[in-house]
Motif scaffolding. Structure first.
Motif, PDB file in Angstrom:
ATOM      1  N   ARG A 179      -3.749  46.571 -16.879  1.00 45.34           N
ATOM      2  CA  ARG A 179      -4.643  45.513 -17.355  1.00 45.34           C
ATOM      3  C   ARG A 179      -6.048  46.089 -17.492  1.00 45.34           C
ATOM      4  O   ARG A 179      -6.705  46.393 -16.518  1.00 45.34           O
ATOM      5  N   ASN A 231     -17.561  47.949  -8.615  1.00 42.42           N
ATOM      6  CA  ASN A 231     -17.085  47.347  -7.360  1.00 42.42           C
ATOM      7  C   ASN A 231     -17.887  47.884  -6.174  1.00 42.42           C
ATOM      8  O   ASN A 231     -17.328  48.344  -5.186  1.00 42.42           O
ATOM      9  N   PRO A 247     -11.762  37.527  -9.235  1.00 42.68           N
ATOM     10  CA  PRO A 247     -11.057  37.887  -8.002  1.00 42.68           C
ATOM     11  C   PRO A 247     -11.263  39.351  -7.630  1.00 42.68           C
ATOM     12  O   PRO A 247     -11.733  40.152  -8.425  1.00 42.68           O
ATOM     13  N   ALA A 248     -10.858  39.699  -6.414  1.00 44.31           N
ATOM     14  CA  ALA A 248     -11.124  41.043  -5.879  1.00 44.31           C
ATOM     15  C   ALA A 248     -10.362  42.140  -6.631  1.00 44.31           C
ATOM     16  O   ALA A 248     -10.806  43.281  -6.656  1.00 44.31           O
ATOM     17  N   GLU A 249      -9.217  41.841  -7.242  1.00 44.92           N
ATOM     18  CA  GLU A 249      -8.464  42.906  -7.917  1.00 44.92           C
ATOM     19  C   GLU A 249      -9.083  43.302  -9.257  1.00 44.92           C
ATOM     20  O   GLU A 249      -8.719  44.325  -9.827  1.00 44.92           O
ATOM     21  N   ASN A 250     -10.014  42.499  -9.762  1.00 41.84           N
ATOM     22  CA  ASN A 250     -10.688  42.844 -11.009  1.00 41.84           C
ATOM     23  C   ASN A 250     -11.844  43.793 -10.741  1.00 41.84           C
ATOM     24  O   ASN A 250     -12.408  43.817  -9.657  1.00 41.84           O
ATOM     25  N   LEU A 251     -12.188  44.549 -11.755  1.00 45.40           N
ATOM     26  CA  LEU A 251     -13.296  45.492 -11.638  1.00 45.40           C
ATOM     27  C   LEU A 251     -14.575  44.851 -12.165  1.00 45.40           C
ATOM     28  O   LEU A 251     -14.582  44.258 -13.241  1.00 45.40           O
ATOM     29  N   ARG A 255      -4.617  51.961 -15.003  1.00 47.20           N
ATOM     30  CA  ARG A 255      -4.409  50.517 -14.929  1.00 47.20           C
ATOM     31  C   ARG A 255      -3.701  49.985 -16.164  1.00 47.20           C
ATOM     32  O   ARG A 255      -3.970  50.405 -17.276  1.00 47.20           O
TER      33      ARG A 255
END
Length: 138
Positions: free
Chosen positions: A98, A76, A59-63, A96
């Motif tokens: 996570r 990204n 997903p977009a929130e992951n790097l 972060r």
């Protein structure tokens, strides 16, 4: 080695007694089997079950760290200088909660380039490193 005395003509019988040789062979076999169990080493890997290509892309929130030919890195889609990869990742992951990073390598790069990127990310404090398969990268 045993030897029979006598016989029909009174001479010695020179046959090899196989029982001691088989005993030694079985003992060596057992020793090698026990030693082999102690020599097995491996790396524990968690492999997810196969899914559709659309669900493999993070997903977009992951790097996502992209490793490209020529020592270029993109986090990204933002370029990172090769000499400052560990420093840049440490700065990003300091904020972060996570600490998960996905690494995607181009088809034409060497395996060592991906490994050095993973090593730099682990040194920067990333706790979980995921590798994006080639099917999802297309």
């Amino acid at each position: 080695m045993a030897m029979g005395i006598g016989g029909r003509k009174g001479g010695g019988i020179s046959e090899i007694n196989m029982t001691p040789m088989i005993d030694v062979l079985l003992v060596l076999l057992i020793i090698f089997m026990v030693v082999q169990q102690g020599l097995q080493r491996g790396l524990g890997v968690m492999v997810p079950p196969p899914r559709d290509v659309e669900t493999v892309i993070p997903p977009a929130e992951n790097l996502v760290l992209e490793v490209e030919p020529g020592g270029r890195y993109l986090l990204n889609r933002q370029p990172i200088p090769a000499g400052r990869l560990e420093e840049s990742l440490a700065r990003v992951f300091a904020e972060r909660q996570r600490k998960v990073l996905f690494v995607k390598g181009a088809e034409s790069i060497a395996y060592g380039d991906v490994v050095s990127a993973v090593d730099a990310s682990r040194a920067a404090g990333v706790q979980v490193v995921g590798l994006v398969p080639l099917q999802a990268a297309r």
